[in-house]
Scaffold this active site. Structure first.
Site, PDB file in Angstrom:
ATOM      1  N   HIS A 266       1.076  -1.229  -0.077  1.00 35.73           N
ATOM      2  CA  HIS A 266      -0.092   0.061   0.501  1.00 35.73           C
ATOM      3  C   HIS A 266       0.830   1.336   0.194  1.00 35.73           C
ATOM      4  O   HIS A 266       0.962   1.908  -0.628  1.00 35.73           O
ATOM      5  CB  HIS A 266      -0.968   0.370   1.231  1.00 35.73           C
TER       6      HIS A 266
ATOM      7  N   HIS B 178       1.342  -3.788   9.300  1.00 38.66           N
ATOM      8  CA  HIS B 178       2.498  -3.602   8.980  1.00 38.66           C
ATOM      9  C   HIS B 178       3.326  -3.308  10.462  1.00 38.66           C
ATOM     10  O   HIS B 178       2.317  -2.411  10.987  1.00 38.66           O
ATOM     11  CB  HIS B 178       3.014  -2.489   8.058  1.00 38.66           C
TER      12      HIS B 178
END
Length: 185
Positions: A108, A151
């Site tokens: 992303h 993450h």
């Protein structure tokens, strides 16, 4: 356990315990959705391709996204194979569905920063505000990946770095091609 990973776990735990709120949960899920599969950036690049005035910026942006995807998603993620934070630390609560790939680097973040930097590097001086707006969105998307729990901070920084270098390589290549095409005076 690696000291850096423990430090990153502390950051994620801080976000989970001190920053998460029901309102921000919804907002950050929406922000992170913009990066899913790069759809938002691909769509924006295609829209830029439609108009002659913005066509070159769309082409540069889509090329940077392609380079980023190849390096990040097909290369580094499979090479590094970093486990997601919620799989490593069971006190971290995931608030989106579990991604099916590895953690490092953040796809992303890579897509968001490749797009933002491609615009920043290619737009003329008077139009840089659009590149800066995309950079702000990229930062928000990167933070959203920490917020939703998928993450580590270095995953986001890694995605940012790959996005930066993908955009830089594409923009330098594009400029070199443009110089060769230009008629000599």
């Amino acid at each position: 356990m690696e000291a850096l990973t423990l430090w990153e776990h502390g950051i994620l735990l801080f976000i989970q315990e001190h920053i998460r709120t029901p309102f921000l949960d919804g907002f950050m899920k929406a922000v992170t959705f913009l990066g899913n599969g790069g759809w938002f950036f691909i769509l924006l690049g295609v829209l830029l391709l439609i108009f002659k005035r913005t066509r070159q910026y769309g082409a540069v942006m889509l090329a940077a996204l392609a380079v980023d995807f190849i390096i990040l998603n097909l290369g580094l993620k499979n090479l590094v194979q970093r486990v997601r934070p919620y799989d490593q630390f069971h006190d971290l609560i995931l608030i989106v569905s579990r991604p099916g790939d590895f953690s490092f680097p953040s796809g992303h973040s890579g897509a968001a920063f490749a797009s933002a930097f491609a615009l920043l590097f290619s737009l003329p001086r008077g139009e840089k505000r659009w590149g800066w707006a995309m950079t702000a969105l990229a930062v928000l998307i990167g933070f959203s990946r920490l917020y939703v729990g998928v993450h580590f901070p270095t995953d986001v920084l890694g995605g940012m770095a790959v996005g930066f270098f993908s955009a830089l390589a594409v923009c330098l290549t594009y400029r070199k091609i443009q110089r060769k095409k230009a008629p000599e005076a």
